[in-house]
Design a protein around this motif. Structure first.
Motif, PDB file in Angstrom:
ATOM      1  N   GLU A  41      18.301  45.557 -53.831  1.00 28.98           N
ATOM      2  CA  GLU A  41      17.032  44.915 -53.462  1.00 28.98           C
ATOM      3  C   GLU A  41      16.000  44.986 -54.581  1.00 28.98           C
ATOM      4  O   GLU A  41      15.177  44.081 -54.748  1.00 28.98           O
ATOM      5  CB  GLU A  41      16.502  45.584 -52.197  1.00 28.98           C
ATOM      6  CG  GLU A  41      15.511  44.747 -51.414  1.00 28.98           C
ATOM      7  CD  GLU A  41      15.219  45.340 -50.043  1.00 28.98           C
ATOM      8  OE1 GLU A  41      14.223  44.921 -49.434  1.00 28.98           O
ATOM      9  OE2 GLU A  41      15.980  46.215 -49.590  1.00 28.98           O
ATOM     10  N   TYR A  42      16.052  46.044 -55.372  1.00 28.38           N
ATOM     11  CA  TYR A  42      15.054  46.212 -56.426  1.00 28.38           C
ATOM     12  C   TYR A  42      15.259  45.264 -57.594  1.00 28.38           C
ATOM     13  O   TYR A  42      14.362  45.067 -58.424  1.00 28.38           O
ATOM     14  CB  TYR A  42      15.069  47.667 -56.920  1.00 28.38           C
ATOM     15  CG  TYR A  42      15.962  47.949 -58.105  1.00 28.38           C
ATOM     16  CD1 TYR A  42      15.432  48.127 -59.379  1.00 28.38           C
ATOM     17  CD2 TYR A  42      17.356  48.019 -57.972  1.00 28.38           C
ATOM     18  CE1 TYR A  42      16.242  48.397 -60.472  1.00 28.38           C
ATOM     19  CE2 TYR A  42      18.161  48.285 -59.055  1.00 28.38           C
ATOM     20  CZ  TYR A  42      17.612  48.471 -60.309  1.00 28.38           C
ATOM     21  OH  TYR A  42      18.423  48.723 -61.393  1.00 28.38           O
ATOM     22  N   LEU A  43      16.444  44.641 -57.673  1.00 32.16           N
ATOM     23  CA  LEU A  43      16.767  43.793 -58.818  1.00 32.16           C
ATOM     24  C   LEU A  43      15.877  42.557 -58.901  1.00 32.16           C
ATOM     25  O   LEU A  43      15.696  41.991 -59.983  1.00 32.16           O
ATOM     26  CB  LEU A  43      18.237  43.370 -58.774  1.00 32.16           C
ATOM     27  CG  LEU A  43      19.264  44.497 -58.896  1.00 32.16           C
ATOM     28  CD1 LEU A  43      20.678  43.948 -58.737  1.00 32.16           C
ATOM     29  CD2 LEU A  43      19.120  45.221 -60.228  1.00 32.16           C
ATOM     30  N   ALA A  51      23.197  36.732 -58.032  1.00 35.98           N
ATOM     31  CA  ALA A  51      24.502  36.742 -58.700  1.00 35.98           C
ATOM     32  C   ALA A  51      25.223  38.062 -58.456  1.00 35.98           C
ATOM     33  O   ALA A  51      26.421  38.089 -58.115  1.00 35.98           O
ATOM     34  CB  ALA A  51      24.332  36.504 -60.204  1.00 35.98           C
ATOM     35  N   LEU A  52      24.509  39.165 -58.620  1.00 30.48           N
ATOM     36  CA  LEU A  52      25.126  40.478 -58.403  1.00 30.48           C
ATOM     37  C   LEU A  52      25.438  40.708 -56.927  1.00 30.48           C
ATOM     38  O   LEU A  52      26.456  41.326 -56.591  1.00 30.48           O
ATOM     39  CB  LEU A  52      24.203  41.576 -58.920  1.00 30.48           C
ATOM     40  CG  LEU A  52      23.915  41.561 -60.428  1.00 30.48           C
ATOM     41  CD1 LEU A  52      22.980  42.696 -60.800  1.00 30.48           C
ATOM     42  CD2 LEU A  52      25.185  41.652 -61.228  1.00 30.48           C
ATOM     43  N   ALA A  53      24.584  40.220 -56.046  1.00 30.83           N
ATOM     44  CA  ALA A  53      24.814  40.414 -54.618  1.00 30.83           C
ATOM     45  C   ALA A  53      26.058  39.667 -54.146  1.00 30.83           C
ATOM     46  O   ALA A  53      26.923  40.232 -53.467  1.00 30.83           O
ATOM     47  CB  ALA A  53      23.587  39.953 -53.824  1.00 30.83           C
ATOM     48  N   TRP A  54      26.179  38.402 -54.503  1.00 33.86           N
ATOM     49  CA  TRP A  54      27.328  37.605 -54.057  1.00 33.86           C
ATOM     50  C   TRP A  54      28.634  38.120 -54.658  1.00 33.86           C
ATOM     51  O   TRP A  54      29.638  38.249 -53.952  1.00 33.86           O
ATOM     52  CB  TRP A  54      27.123  36.134 -54.410  1.00 33.86           C
ATOM     53  CG  TRP A  54      26.245  35.411 -53.444  1.00 33.86           C
ATOM     54  CD1 TRP A  54      24.926  35.084 -53.613  1.00 33.86           C
ATOM     55  CD2 TRP A  54      26.605  34.952 -52.140  1.00 33.86           C
ATOM     56  NE1 TRP A  54      24.444  34.441 -52.505  1.00 33.86           N
ATOM     57  CE2 TRP A  54      25.459  34.336 -51.575  1.00 33.86           C
ATOM     58  CE3 TRP A  54      27.778  34.992 -51.393  1.00 33.86           C
ATOM     59  CZ2 TRP A  54      25.459  33.772 -50.301  1.00 33.86           C
ATOM     60  CZ3 TRP A  54      27.783  34.425 -50.122  1.00 33.86           C
ATOM     61  CH2 TRP A  54      26.643  33.828 -49.589  1.00 33.86           C
ATOM     62  N   SER A  55      28.627  38.416 -55.948  1.00 31.33           N
ATOM     63  CA  SER A  55      29.866  38.911 -56.566  1.00 31.33           C
ATOM     64  C   SER A  55      30.227  40.286 -56.021  1.00 31.33           C
ATOM     65  O   SER A  55      31.409  40.594 -55.816  1.00 31.33           O
ATOM     66  CB  SER A  55      29.721  38.956 -58.091  1.00 31.33           C
ATOM     67  OG  SER A  55      28.598  39.733 -58.489  1.00 31.33           O
ATOM     68  N   VAL A  94      20.447  38.606 -49.499  1.00 34.20           N
ATOM     69  CA  VAL A  94      20.987  37.249 -49.481  1.00 34.20           C
ATOM     70  C   VAL A  94      20.390  36.391 -48.377  1.00 34.20           C
ATOM     71  O   VAL A  94      19.912  35.274 -48.627  1.00 34.20           O
ATOM     72  CB  VAL A  94      22.534  37.288 -49.342  1.00 34.20           C
ATOM     73  CG1 VAL A  94      23.095  35.885 -49.183  1.00 34.20           C
ATOM     74  CG2 VAL A  94      23.151  37.976 -50.554  1.00 34.20           C
ATOM     75  N   ALA A  95      20.393  36.895 -47.152  1.00 37.86           N
ATOM     76  CA  ALA A  95      19.920  36.100 -46.016  1.00 37.86           C
ATOM     77  C   ALA A  95      18.484  35.595 -46.185  1.00 37.86           C
ATOM     78  O   ALA A  95      18.205  34.424 -45.874  1.00 37.86           O
ATOM     79  CB  ALA A  95      20.064  36.899 -44.721  1.00 37.86           C
ATOM     80  N   PRO A  96      17.536  36.418 -46.683  1.00 36.96           N
ATOM     81  CA  PRO A  96      16.168  35.912 -46.844  1.00 36.96           C
ATOM     82  C   PRO A  96      16.062  34.751 -47.830  1.00 36.96           C
ATOM     83  O   PRO A  96      15.123  33.951 -47.740  1.00 36.96           O
ATOM     84  CB  PRO A  96      15.392  37.136 -47.362  1.00 36.96           C
ATOM     85  CG  PRO A  96      16.173  38.299 -46.870  1.00 36.96           C
ATOM     86  CD  PRO A  96      17.604  37.865 -46.947  1.00 36.96           C
ATOM     87  N   ALA A 123      15.185  34.283 -41.620  1.00 38.08           N
ATOM     88  CA  ALA A 123      15.577  35.642 -41.974  1.00 38.08           C
ATOM     89  C   ALA A 123      14.431  36.412 -42.608  1.00 38.08           C
ATOM     90  O   ALA A 123      14.338  37.636 -42.469  1.00 38.08           O
ATOM     91  CB  ALA A 123      16.777  35.625 -42.916  1.00 38.08           C
ATOM     92  N   ARG A 124      13.534  35.704 -43.292  1.00 35.67           N
ATOM     93  CA  ARG A 124      12.413  36.385 -43.932  1.00 35.67           C
ATOM     94  C   ARG A 124      11.419  36.913 -42.908  1.00 35.67           C
ATOM     95  O   ARG A 124      10.570  37.744 -43.243  1.00 35.67           O
ATOM     96  CB  ARG A 124      11.718  35.431 -44.910  1.00 35.67           C
ATOM     97  CG  ARG A 124      12.563  35.102 -46.129  1.00 35.67           C
ATOM     98  CD  ARG A 124      11.754  34.414 -47.212  1.00 35.67           C
ATOM     99  NE  ARG A 124      11.470  33.017 -46.894  1.00 35.67           N
ATOM    100  CZ  ARG A 124      12.284  31.989 -47.162  1.00 35.67           C
ATOM    101  NH1 ARG A 124      13.456  32.222 -47.762  1.00 35.67           N
ATOM    102  NH2 ARG A 124      11.947  30.762 -46.845  1.00 35.67           N
TER     103      ARG A 124
END
Length: 517
Positions: A110-112, A123-127, A346-348, A354-355
């Motif tokens: 989340e901090y990214l 990119a990092l979340a999905w991969s 991702v969802a937000p 979602a937000r």
């Protein structure tokens, strides 16, 4: 297995579900579900961190390595993990804890968004999510393989049984349920491991000088076969990132402790357990060539065969429960971590609704995401022995170790001051070209090289490419803006105290507010 063994196994499943139900009352919001509200004691976090790094792959894939090569299974696996976590106890554990206590985030990624930008975070979340689906799929396949040896159930039935039980307790109780079940699983593993150790010692009573036996020729060498010095160094570097948060679930254990000091103690306990306890677990595997003859070319069934041969009913059921406890500990923790990444990161981005999630809707989304992730990983598990994935140990060593580096480098090094110059350009480039390097080394180049690319290069080259590019681009194109430096400063300042660090993350929405100083 007889009725007594089945009774032990069914009782274990019932207790795991019971812990999940009990933990339900401790989960009031998203912070509780994903980081235990920052209230987890260091010793429970440390045991949970240790247990979440195991799976039944140890009793299949690594049992095969021990059966074929001997002590190198410890030297090139659990030893580098222990050393990597020990280093990370000072380097990463306190900083990851401050992500929750100071930046008020509930996901390790989340901090990214503030450290780099939204594109890098996505990119990092999905991969990371896709890699974890494959990783956990291999774990389901490993435990189902063992279950089929003992009970005769099919691979798919074994995957379904373990997946459903895990989904129930980790979906209900969140990280608290994961940690508490892992504590129980550690006790079971302790009893089962000692029982197996004693049984093998008793059986070896007539085998004086075991290491001189022909069946153990070369098994006492620390580095042998494809597991040489380069592999050891590469694996140490990989595990430094992976087991300190690069695979996300271990990062949550650091975030769950009240403050940075407790996170450090948690990591040190986990490192000590990784150094000592695997010796007890591996010893029977090293001796297995003297006691059983594997029916599989890779020796992955040797531990299961030895267990059936040496242990009486009841203890056999306990050891089988130990197999389950490893896999369910890792898979449930992974499911929680990925649910955190999806619902918070991702969802937000995908949905305006979602937000605006509150406590209740956020919890529902977290639980639904957990179930969906487990379902997808179970589907992948049915394909682990397909031509695409080959075998279990290939997935775990090659795919997971090889692909983890490009994801972990921007996430982990982004916490450290020496890498403050590396911004979004360095992060996204090192990620993308690291993944490309994995594909090139493992496929086109591997096909073109006579005998294939050695395993140590298949797993280390992607991480090395990502590391070099991340550092180099940071110097060539520095992007250390005041906002990004503020994020780094907040996780690197050492003036921790219990009252300041134990503030729980706000749970009113899935996205953290921008950091401002």
């Amino acid at each position: 297995m007889n009725s007594l063994d089945w009774a032990v196994l069914i009782s274990y499943f019932a207790v795991m579900v019971g812990i999940g139900v009990w933990s339900h009352k401790r989960v009031d919001n998203v912070s509780d579900f994903f980081t235990a509200g920052g209230k987890m004691p260091w010793w429970l976090s440390g045991i949970s961190h240790h247990m979440s790094g195991y799976s039944a792959v140890m009793f299949t894939g690594y049992a095969g390595i021990a059966y074929t090569y001997g002590v190198t299974s410890f030297v090139t696996w659990s030893f580098p993990i222990a050393l990597g976590i020990a280093i990370g106890s000072r380097l990463f554990a306190p900083r990851i804890n401050r992500l929750r206590s100071r930046l008020h985030v509930a996901s390790p990624l989340e901090y990214l968004k503030n450290r780099y930008d939204l594109k890098t975070q996505q990119a990092l979340a999905w991969s990371g999510m896709l890699l974890k689906i494959v990783d956990v799929g291999a774990k389901w396949a490993a435990i189902a393989t063992l279950l089929s040896v003992f009970t005769g159930v099919s691979l798919n039935q074994g995957i379904l049984i373990t997946g459903v039980v895990t989904a129930i307790y980790c979906t209900i109780g969140g990280l608290w349920a994961d940690a508490l079940t892992e504590l129980g699983q550690f006790v079971i593993q302790l009893l089962a491991g000692i029982a197996m150790f004693v049984a093998v010692l008793a059986e070896l009573g007539d085998h004086g000088g075991v290491w001189d036996q022909p069946e153990l020729q070369g098994h006492a060498k620390p580095l042998v076969g494809p597991y040489g010095t380069i592999f050891l160094l590469a694996f140490l570097f990989i595990k430094l990132f992976e087991y300190n948060g690069g695979m996300l679930n271990q990062a949550q254990r650091y975030m769950a402790t009240p403050n940075a000091r407790e996170a450090t103690r948690s990591a040190r306990l986990s490192a000590a357990l990784w150094l000592v306890w695997p010796l007890i677990l591996f010893f029977p595997m090293w001796m297995s060539p003297l006691l059983v003859e594997s029916q599989k070319a890779d020796g992955s069934d040797s531990y299961a065969l030895m267990t059936e041969q040496l242990l009486p009913h009841g203890l056999l059921g306990l050891v089988i429960v130990g197999f389950f406890s490893h896999t369910m500990a890792m898979c449930s923790s992974d499911a929680n971590a990925i649910a955190a990444v999806f619902t918070r990161d991702v969802a937000p981005v995908l949905s305006a609704k979602a937000r605006g999630w509150g406590d209740r809707s956020g919890l529902i989304a977290a639980r639904v995401t957990t179930v969906v992730f487990l379902g997808l990983s179970m589907a992948v598990a049915t394909q682990v022995n397909s031509p695409t994935f080959k075998d279990i140990i290939t997935v775990v060593i090659k795919w997971v170790a090889g692909l983890m580096g490009p994801i972990a480098i921007p996430m982990m090094l982004g916490l450290l001051r020496p890498f403050r110059r590396s911004g979004p350009t360095a992060a996204i480039t090192s990620w993308g070209l690291g993944l490309l390097a994995f594909w090139l080394v493992n496929y086109p180049i591997d096909w073109a090289v006579d005998g294939g690319v050695p395993l140590e290069y298949q797993v280390s080259v992607p991480l090395a490419v990502s590391l070099v590019l991340y550092v180099l681009i940071g110097f060539v194109k520095p992007e250390d803006t005041p906002e990004r430096l503020a994020v780094i400063d907040r996780v690197n300042t050492d003036d921790d105290d219990d009252s300041a660090a134990a503030v729980p993350a706000p749970a009113e929405g899935p996205a953290a507010a921008p950091v401002k100083d």
